[in-house]
Design a protein around this motif. Structure first.
Motif, PDB file in Angstrom:
ATOM      1  N   LEU A 145      88.645   7.831 -32.557  1.00 53.45           N
ATOM      2  CA  LEU A 145      89.915   7.730 -31.847  1.00 53.45           C
ATOM      3  C   LEU A 145      89.713   8.052 -30.376  1.00 53.45           C
ATOM      4  O   LEU A 145      88.939   8.929 -30.026  1.00 53.45           O
ATOM      5  N   SER A 183      82.073  17.423 -20.987  1.00 55.95           N
ATOM      6  CA  SER A 183      81.893  16.283 -21.886  1.00 55.95           C
ATOM      7  C   SER A 183      82.538  16.544 -23.247  1.00 55.95           C
ATOM      8  O   SER A 183      83.092  15.625 -23.863  1.00 55.95           O
ATOM      9  N   ALA A 184      82.469  17.805 -23.723  1.00 57.95           N
ATOM     10  CA  ALA A 184      83.024  18.111 -25.051  1.00 57.95           C
ATOM     11  C   ALA A 184      84.528  17.889 -25.107  1.00 57.95           C
ATOM     12  O   ALA A 184      85.093  17.679 -26.182  1.00 57.95           O
ATOM     13  N   TRP A 185      85.184  17.925 -23.936  1.00 62.94           N
ATOM     14  CA  TRP A 185      86.635  17.773 -23.903  1.00 62.94           C
ATOM     15  C   TRP A 185      87.037  16.449 -23.252  1.00 62.94           C
ATOM     16  O   TRP A 185      88.130  16.343 -22.687  1.00 62.94           O
ATOM     17  N   THR A 186      86.147  15.466 -23.327  1.00 60.70           N
ATOM     18  CA  THR A 186      86.433  14.166 -22.727  1.00 60.70           C
ATOM     19  C   THR A 186      86.501  13.108 -23.813  1.00 60.70           C
ATOM     20  O   THR A 186      85.507  12.840 -24.509  1.00 60.70           O
ATOM     21  N   SER A 187      87.674  12.505 -23.939  1.00 57.41           N
ATOM     22  CA  SER A 187      87.863  11.430 -24.921  1.00 57.41           C
ATOM     23  C   SER A 187      86.815  10.335 -24.718  1.00 57.41           C
ATOM     24  O   SER A 187      86.551   9.916 -23.589  1.00 57.41           O
ATOM     25  N   PHE A 189      83.628  10.382 -25.074  1.00 58.37           N
ATOM     26  CA  PHE A 189      82.285  10.730 -24.571  1.00 58.37           C
ATOM     27  C   PHE A 189      81.189  10.397 -25.582  1.00 58.37           C
ATOM     28  O   PHE A 189      80.178   9.787 -25.236  1.00 58.37           O
ATOM     29  N   GLU A 190      81.393  10.805 -26.829  1.00 58.38           N
ATOM     30  CA  GLU A 190      80.312  10.607 -27.801  1.00 58.38           C
ATOM     31  C   GLU A 190      80.024   9.128 -28.036  1.00 58.38           C
ATOM     32  O   GLU A 190      78.887   8.740 -28.284  1.00 58.38           O
TER      33      GLU A 190
ATOM     34  N   MET B   1      77.087  20.501 -26.672  1.00 55.61           N
ATOM     35  CA  MET B   1      78.226  20.703 -27.580  1.00 55.61           C
ATOM     36  C   MET B   1      78.847  19.355 -27.939  1.00 55.61           C
ATOM     37  O   MET B   1      79.010  18.495 -27.086  1.00 55.61           O
ATOM     38  N   ALA B   2      79.164  19.185 -29.209  1.00 56.82           N
ATOM     39  CA  ALA B   2      79.746  17.911 -29.656  1.00 56.82           C
ATOM     40  C   ALA B   2      81.134  17.719 -29.049  1.00 56.82           C
ATOM     41  O   ALA B   2      81.839  18.686 -28.750  1.00 56.82           O
ATOM     42  N   GLN B   3      81.497  16.467 -28.881  1.00 59.12           N
ATOM     43  CA  GLN B   3      82.822  16.167 -28.335  1.00 59.12           C
ATOM     44  C   GLN B   3      83.915  16.560 -29.320  1.00 59.12           C
ATOM     45  O   GLN B   3      83.795  16.364 -30.522  1.00 59.12           O
ATOM     46  N   ARG B   4      84.994  17.135 -28.801  1.00 64.05           N
ATOM     47  CA  ARG B   4      86.146  17.475 -29.633  1.00 64.05           C
ATOM     48  C   ARG B   4      86.886  16.212 -30.051  1.00 64.05           C
ATOM     49  O   ARG B   4      86.840  15.189 -29.378  1.00 64.05           O
ATOM     50  N   VAL B   6      89.947  13.724 -30.436  1.00 63.93           N
ATOM     51  CA  VAL B   6      90.880  13.373 -29.361  1.00 63.93           C
ATOM     52  C   VAL B   6      92.227  14.065 -29.547  1.00 63.93           C
ATOM     53  O   VAL B   6      92.901  14.416 -28.563  1.00 63.93           O
ATOM     54  N   LEU B   8      92.652  17.124 -30.510  1.00 67.13           N
ATOM     55  CA  LEU B   8      92.502  18.453 -29.919  1.00 67.13           C
ATOM     56  C   LEU B   8      92.426  18.371 -28.399  1.00 67.13           C
ATOM     57  O   LEU B   8      92.927  19.253 -27.693  1.00 67.13           O
ATOM     58  N   ILE B   9      91.814  17.324 -27.899  1.00 61.23           N
ATOM     59  CA  ILE B   9      91.769  17.137 -26.446  1.00 61.23           C
ATOM     60  C   ILE B   9      93.187  17.009 -25.899  1.00 61.23           C
ATOM     61  O   ILE B   9      93.545  17.625 -24.883  1.00 61.23           O
ATOM     62  N   LEU B  10      94.017  16.249 -26.591  1.00 62.96           N
ATOM     63  CA  LEU B  10      95.395  16.064 -26.113  1.00 62.96           C
ATOM     64  C   LEU B  10      96.208  17.354 -26.253  1.00 62.96           C
ATOM     65  O   LEU B  10      97.049  17.659 -25.404  1.00 62.96           O
ATOM     66  N   ARG B  12      94.980  20.352 -25.975  1.00 64.21           N
ATOM     67  CA  ARG B  12      94.537  21.191 -24.846  1.00 64.21           C
ATOM     68  C   ARG B  12      95.226  20.757 -23.558  1.00 64.21           C
ATOM     69  O   ARG B  12      95.677  21.597 -22.764  1.00 64.21           O
ATOM     70  N   ILE B  32      88.836  27.942 -29.509  1.00 57.68           N
ATOM     71  CA  ILE B  32      88.118  26.937 -28.723  1.00 57.68           C
ATOM     72  C   ILE B  32      88.817  26.638 -27.409  1.00 57.68           C
ATOM     73  O   ILE B  32      88.227  26.049 -26.509  1.00 57.68           O
ATOM     74  N   TYR B  33      90.092  27.032 -27.278  1.00 63.66           N
ATOM     75  CA  TYR B  33      90.778  26.856 -25.996  1.00 63.66           C
ATOM     76  C   TYR B  33      91.935  27.835 -25.920  1.00 63.66           C
ATOM     77  O   TYR B  33      92.601  28.111 -26.921  1.00 63.66           O
TER      78      TYR B  33
END
Lengths: 285, 131
Positions: A145, A183-187, A189-190, B1-4, B6, B8-10, B12, B32-33
């Protein structure tokens, strides 16, 4: 892998004399694997011409990022759907309450379209659980997503010859005070990390974006910053705004001076990239 | 670190704009935040803090009932949200680290269930309340 662009426009097809160089068809890219399998990314209006160009295909996989009209409006005009000997697999996100089939049927049924999804002659299979990794003939896929209104995924395709990330509708900078951040908090990225080729939304300039925050699209600057963060080998800016004609887009992309070190081109219909050659081969059909 | 994820990103990004303290934890309860108002509460800056395990950040807040009695583990709002997958609201006392003051708060916690029913963690909002 050979990647060919059949539709690079966002939101609305824009055929006309002022869009002949970049093209007016909405999102569609064709990926031909090293073994000759066909994977189609999105079914915007560009998929119609792709379908007309094909010979006999035993199997076609269509990966839909989401079901906004500019990404599915060409589906009913894709020739393999009307070939009773062809296996067509459509992959796309369900919504939290409605499956992929009823969501697609809203478009592929009267009064919006004369032929119902269930009446298509091909051997059709729908796959609605696309999150995570899955294998297609000749290519490994990953879906996740991404930040765009409604259920929307991006795709990463990998094979021994190279990797491609496809994020045509993506607003990773939404709500971020500074972009890019971690990067870990960027939609996305992976999906994009380290790919050879990134097809990424770059619909707006900064002034346009200021009035369209939350619409799910990126500025060119955000797309470049995202590509830099992800360490991609080449960025192809995609999903051009329908109000941007050829002259506008020439100037738009010319303003990038390359300071971030990300090779950038503006997507044009007919562009081809062959992954696995060095440097990336470019043909214009 | 693996990407969160989406979602959870929103979460945050929304929390970063709100003016009450907010914690976001993953499925294990790891913090985590936390947003700027929460930084004031626990006297730590998010940008300078490693992830905190549930026991670590609980020790900072020292949550009790309004009567000062220790809160059983299973009655902690975020624990309820994570383990029972239900929203929870509770009136508590927590410690403001900078002053040592015990603050009355009302805590609302809810699980974050993403697309396709994915269990992603939980969020807690700390409403400051009159003593």
């Amino acid at each position: 892998m050979r990647v060919e662009l059949w539709g690079v426009r966002g939101s609305l097809p824009t055929a006309g004399p002022t869009t002949t160089r970049y093209g007016g068809n909405t999102s569609c890219a064709a990926v031909r694997t090293d073994e000759g399998n066909l994977v189609v990314l999105d079914a915007g209006s560009g998929i119609a011409a792709l379908g007309r160009s094909l010979g006999r295909e035993e199997r076609v996989d269509i990966l839909l990022t989401h079901l906004h009209l500019d990404h599915i409006q060409g589906l009913g005009f894709f020739a393999p759907l009307f070939d009773e000997t062809c296996d067509v697999h459509i992959w796309g996100p369900a919504s939290p309450t409605v499956g992929l089939r009823p969501r697609l049927t809203r478009y592929l049924s009267p009064p919006l379209f004369p032929v119902a999804l269930r009446d298509l002659p091909c051997r059709l299979t729908l796959h609605e659980s696309t999150l995570g990794s899955f294998e297609l003939p000749g290519v490994s896929c990953r879906a996740a997503l991404v930040c765009h209104p409604g259920p929307t995924v991006g795709y990463r395709l990998s094979s021994p010859s190279g990797s491609l990330a496809y994020l045509p509708d993506h607003e990773p900078a939404l709500g971020m005070r500074f972009f890019p951040g971690e990067s870990a908090w960027t939609s996305g990225f992976e999906l994009a990390h380290g790919v050879d080729l990134l097809l990424h939304d770059a619909q707006y300039d900064d002034l346009e974006y200021a009035g369209r925050v939350g619409w799910g699209h990126s500025t060119l600057g955000a797309a470049i910053a995202f590509a830099k963060l992800a360490g991609v080998r080449e960025l192809v800016a995609f999903h051009h705004d329908p109000s941007h004609d050829d002259d506008y887009l020439d100037a738009f992309f010319a303003r990038y001076d390359g300071t971030l070190g990300v090779p950038l081109t503006g997507a044009r219909e007919g562009d081809v990239r062959v992954l696995g050659s060095s440097p990336l081969a470019l043909d214009v059909v | 670190m693996a990407q969160r994820e989406v979602e959870l990103i929103l979460v945050r990004q929304l929390a970063s704009y709100l003016t009450i303290p907010i914690f976001v934890v993953d499925t294990k309860g790891t913090l985590i935040y936390f947003n700027e108002p929460a930084e004031v509460l626990i006297s730590r800056r998010f940008e300078e803090t490693e992830e905190l395990a549930l026991d670590e950040w609980s020790a900072l807040l020292e949550p009790t009932g309004r009567d000062g009695e220790p809160l059983p583990h299973h009655e902690r709002p975020l624990v309820c949200a994570l383990e029972q997958q239900r929203p929870t609201h509770a009136k508590l006392l927590v410690t403001q680290q900078a002053t040592g003051e015990r603050l009355p708060v009302e805590v609302t916690a809810f699980p974050v269930v993403g697309q396709a029913g994915r269990d992603l963690g939980a969020v807690a909002l700390f409403w400051t309340a009159p003593g």
